[in-house]
Design an enzyme around this catalytic site. Structure first.
Site, PDB file in Angstrom:
ATOM      1  N   ASN A  11       0.837  -1.195   0.000  1.00 42.28           N
ATOM      2  CA  ASN A  11       0.000   0.000   0.000  1.00 42.28           C
ATOM      3  C   ASN A  11       0.875   1.249   0.000  1.00 42.28           C
ATOM      4  O   ASN A  11       1.988   1.258   0.534  1.00 42.28           O
ATOM      5  CB  ASN A  11      -1.002   0.000   1.157  1.00 42.28           C
ATOM      6  CG  ASN A  11      -0.399  -0.026   2.537  1.00 42.28           C
ATOM      7  OD1 ASN A  11       0.557  -0.741   2.807  1.00 42.28           O
ATOM      8  ND2 ASN A  11      -0.980   0.747   3.439  1.00 42.28           N
ATOM      9  N   GLU A  14       0.273   5.367   0.589  1.00 39.85           N
ATOM     10  CA  GLU A  14      -0.610   6.474   0.953  1.00 39.85           C
ATOM     11  C   GLU A  14      -0.045   7.794   0.437  1.00 39.85           C
ATOM     12  O   GLU A  14       1.103   7.851  -0.008  1.00 39.85           O
ATOM     13  CB  GLU A  14      -0.743   6.554   2.483  1.00 39.85           C
ATOM     14  CG  GLU A  14      -1.387   5.337   3.085  1.00 39.85           C
ATOM     15  CD  GLU A  14      -1.462   5.390   4.602  1.00 39.85           C
ATOM     16  OE1 GLU A  14      -2.160   4.541   5.165  1.00 39.85           O
ATOM     17  OE2 GLU A  14      -0.819   6.263   5.231  1.00 39.85           O
ATOM     18  N   CYS A  18      -3.954   0.483  -2.708  1.00 39.52           N
ATOM     19  CA  CYS A  18      -3.904  -0.732  -1.895  1.00 39.52           C
ATOM     20  C   CYS A  18      -2.817  -1.670  -2.402  1.00 39.52           C
ATOM     21  O   CYS A  18      -2.430  -1.617  -3.576  1.00 39.52           O
ATOM     22  CB  CYS A  18      -5.244  -1.455  -1.947  1.00 39.52           C
ATOM     23  SG  CYS A  18      -6.621  -0.527  -1.238  1.00 39.52           S
ATOM     24  N   GLU A  29      -3.005  -4.888  -2.969  1.00 37.74           N
ATOM     25  CA  GLU A  29      -3.516  -5.781  -4.008  1.00 37.74           C
ATOM     26  C   GLU A  29      -3.557  -5.071  -5.359  1.00 37.74           C
ATOM     27  O   GLU A  29      -3.175  -5.642  -6.386  1.00 37.74           O
ATOM     28  CB  GLU A  29      -4.929  -6.275  -3.660  1.00 37.74           C
ATOM     29  CG  GLU A  29      -5.030  -6.995  -2.338  1.00 37.74           C
ATOM     30  CD  GLU A  29      -5.399  -6.100  -1.157  1.00 37.74           C
ATOM     31  OE1 GLU A  29      -6.133  -6.557  -0.282  1.00 37.74           O
ATOM     32  OE2 GLU A  29      -4.940  -4.925  -1.120  1.00 37.74           O
ATOM     33  N   CYS A  38     -10.348  -4.777   0.391  1.00 42.46           N
ATOM     34  CA  CYS A  38     -11.470  -3.836   0.382  1.00 42.46           C
ATOM     35  C   CYS A  38     -12.376  -4.150  -0.813  1.00 42.46           C
ATOM     36  O   CYS A  38     -12.033  -4.979  -1.668  1.00 42.46           O
ATOM     37  CB  CYS A  38     -10.950  -2.400   0.309  1.00 42.46           C
ATOM     38  SG  CYS A  38     -10.232  -1.957  -1.295  1.00 42.46           S
ATOM     39  N   CYS A  58     -10.670  -3.643  -4.247  1.00 44.72           N
ATOM     40  CA  CYS A  58      -9.684  -4.681  -4.556  1.00 44.72           C
ATOM     41  C   CYS A  58     -10.359  -6.013  -4.850  1.00 44.72           C
ATOM     42  O   CYS A  58      -9.877  -6.787  -5.674  1.00 44.72           O
ATOM     43  CB  CYS A  58      -8.673  -4.816  -3.429  1.00 44.72           C
ATOM     44  SG  CYS A  58      -7.494  -3.443  -3.427  1.00 44.72           S
TER      45      CYS A  58
END
Length: 137
Positions: A47, A49, A58, A60, A91, A94
Site C-alpha cells: 500500500n 498512501e 492498496c 492488491e 477492500c 480490490c
C-alpha cells in the site's frame, strides 16, 4: 467457507517483504500482497498512501497493476497480509480488481505477521454473485 489451508511459502515471503516496504505515514497500517500469475511468476505490491488521504493505492491493486505492466493478465492465487493477527481482507475495490483477473477457483489467502494463514477463500467466497466482463455481453 472453504477449509483453511496454509498459503505457499514463496507467496508468504513475498507478501511480507512487500508489506515491509509499504508507505503508510498516515494510517501506520502497512499491507503487502503477492500473487502468482497463470505463468507461475510472483508479483508483489504494497500500500502507498499520500497526503490527499484516502487517495492511496492498496497492496492488491499495486500487485495487479505490476502484473498487467509485466504483460500478464491472470493470476491463480494471492496472499494478503496486514499487521498483527487480525484478518486483513481486501477492500471492495480490490475485490473487484481480483475478480477481473482471476477465474472462479482462484485462491485468496489472508495471513498474519507470522505467516500463518488466517483465511483461505475461493474468489467466489470472497465476492459472491460478482459482476465481471461476461456481464457486459
Amino acid at each position: 467457507m472453504a477449509e483453511t489451508k496454509q498459503a505457499p511459502r514463496d507467496l508468504i515471503d513475498a507478501a511480507l517483504a512487500a508489506r515491509d516496504k509499504a508507505y503508510a505515514p498516515y494510517s501506520k497500517f502497512h499491507v503487502g500482497a503477492a500473487l502468482r500469475t497463470a505463468d507461475g511468476n510472483i508479483i508483489a505490491g504494497c500500500n502507498v498512501e499520500n497526503a490527499a488521504y484516502p487517495e492511496g493505492v492498496c497492496a492488491e491493486a499495486g500487485a495487479i497493476s505490476a502484473m498487467v505492466l509485466s504483460g500478464e493478465n491472470q493470476f491463480d492465487e494471492i496472499v494478503v497480509v496486514g499487521l498483527g493477527d487480525v484478518a486483513c481482507t481486501p477492500c471492495g475495490g480490490c475485490r473487484q480488481k481480483i475478480r477481473e483477473f482471476t477465474q472462479s477457483d482462484a485462491t485468496i489467502y489472508i495471513i498474519n505477521d507470522g505467516g500463518d494463514t488466517l483465511l483461505t477463500l475461493s474468489r467466489e467466497e470472497l465476492i459472491p454473485h460478482s459482476f465481471g466482463p461476461e456481464n457486459l455481453k
